[in-house]
Enzyme design. Structure first.
Site, PDB file in Angstrom:
ATOM      1  N   TYR A  37       0.700  -1.393  -0.082  1.00 19.18           N
ATOM      2  CA  TYR A  37       0.008  -0.122   0.103  1.00 19.18           C
ATOM      3  C   TYR A  37       0.684   1.438  -0.043  1.00 19.18           C
ATOM      4  CZ  TYR A  37      -3.679  -3.353   0.805  1.00 19.18           C
ATOM      5  OH  TYR A  37      -4.702  -4.312   1.023  1.00 19.18           O
ATOM      6  N   HIS A 114      -8.593   1.772  -6.120  1.00 22.11           N
ATOM      7  CA  HIS A 114      -7.972   0.736  -5.104  1.00 22.11           C
ATOM      8  C   HIS A 114      -6.289   1.296  -5.057  1.00 22.11           C
ATOM      9  CE1 HIS A 114     -11.359  -1.492  -4.218  1.00 22.11           C
ATOM     10  NE2 HIS A 114     -11.631  -1.773  -5.659  1.00 22.11           N
TER      11      HIS A 114
HETATM   12  C1  DQA Z   1      -7.504  -2.029  -1.125  1.00 19.59           C
HETATM   13  C2  DQA Z   1      -7.787  -3.469  -1.650  1.00 19.59           C
HETATM   14  C3  DQA Z   1      -8.672  -4.218  -0.712  1.00 19.59           C
HETATM   15  O1  DQA Z   1      -8.807  -5.679  -1.312  1.00 19.59           O
HETATM   16  C4  DQA Z   1      -8.244  -4.353   0.705  1.00 19.59           C
HETATM   17  O2  DQA Z   1      -9.214  -4.965   1.465  1.00 19.59           O
HETATM   18  C5  DQA Z   1      -8.036  -2.784   1.157  1.00 19.59           C
HETATM   19  C6  DQA Z   1      -7.282  -2.024   0.155  1.00 19.59           C
HETATM   20  C7  DQA Z   1      -6.657  -1.265  -2.070  1.00 19.59           C
HETATM   21  O3  DQA Z   1      -6.849   0.030  -1.977  1.00 19.59           O
HETATM   22  O4  DQA Z   1      -5.762  -1.681  -2.828  1.00 19.59           O
HETATM   23  O5  DQA Z   1      -8.304  -2.674   2.280  1.00 19.59           O
HETATM   24  O6  DQA Z   1      -8.872  -1.551  -1.375  1.00 19.59           O
END
Ligand code: DQA
Length: 159
Positions: A37, A114
């Site tokens: 992330y 995402h």
């Molecule tokens: C997310 C991807 C999702 O699968 C995960 O549960 C998240 C973050 C992303 O920003 O990549 O919490 O939304």
């Protein structure tokens, strides 16, 4: 119970407003699995997105909650207050029919975002309920995805 918010609260003399919603665990960005992330905090990302929106002549209101009901209430309220919704539903992406329903109720343009490329990850992340209502989905570009989402929303709203 308070009545549903009216649909006429938007001020046509003011710049159009984009609601940016962030779901559970995104408050932990910066320390949460940085290899997936990134190292920036949610605050960093929201500042970046707000700056881009200002450059394009839009207002933003960025929020985060770990609770599904908060996100749903904010989506309902957006109907009268904002012109579009950018949402990273986080884990609720893959589970929440209620968030999908709320986005449908809002009748606003929705962009799903995402940080990670959910299609490259575990199979349970490949399906998104929110995509059913989204004009488009941005994923895999890290925090820059929020800037891309603001650009795309600004374009929709200017059309
Ligand atoms: C997310 C991807 C999702 O699968 C995960 O549960 C998240 C973050 C992303 O920003 O990549 O919490 O939304």
């Amino acid at each position: 119970m308070a009545p549903a918010s009216p649909t006429s609260g938007r001020d046509p003399t003011k710049a159009k407003s984009i609601l940016i919603l962030n779901g559970p665990n995104l408050n932990m960005l910066g320390v949460r699995e940085p290899t997936i992330y990134g190292k920036e905090t949610l605050q960093d990302l929201m500042t970046m997105a707000a700056r881009r929106a200002t450059e394009l002549g839009f207002l933003t209101d960025a929020r985060q909650s770990n609770h599904e009901g908060d996100l749903i209430t904010w989506i309902h309220q957006a109907r009268g207050e904002h012109h579009g919704i950018i949402i990273n539903p986080a884990g609720y992406t893959h589970t929440s029919i209620a968030i999908l329903d709320a986005l449908q109720v809002s009748e606003l343009p929705v962009i799903e975002i995402h940080l990670s490329n959910i299609h490259k990850r575990e199979e349970f992340r490949h399906h998104s309920y929110v995509s059913k209502v989204a004009r488009g989905v941005i994923c895999g570009f890290g925090g820059y995805g929020y800037v891309m989402a603001v650009d795309a929303m600004a374009r929709f709203l200017k059309e």
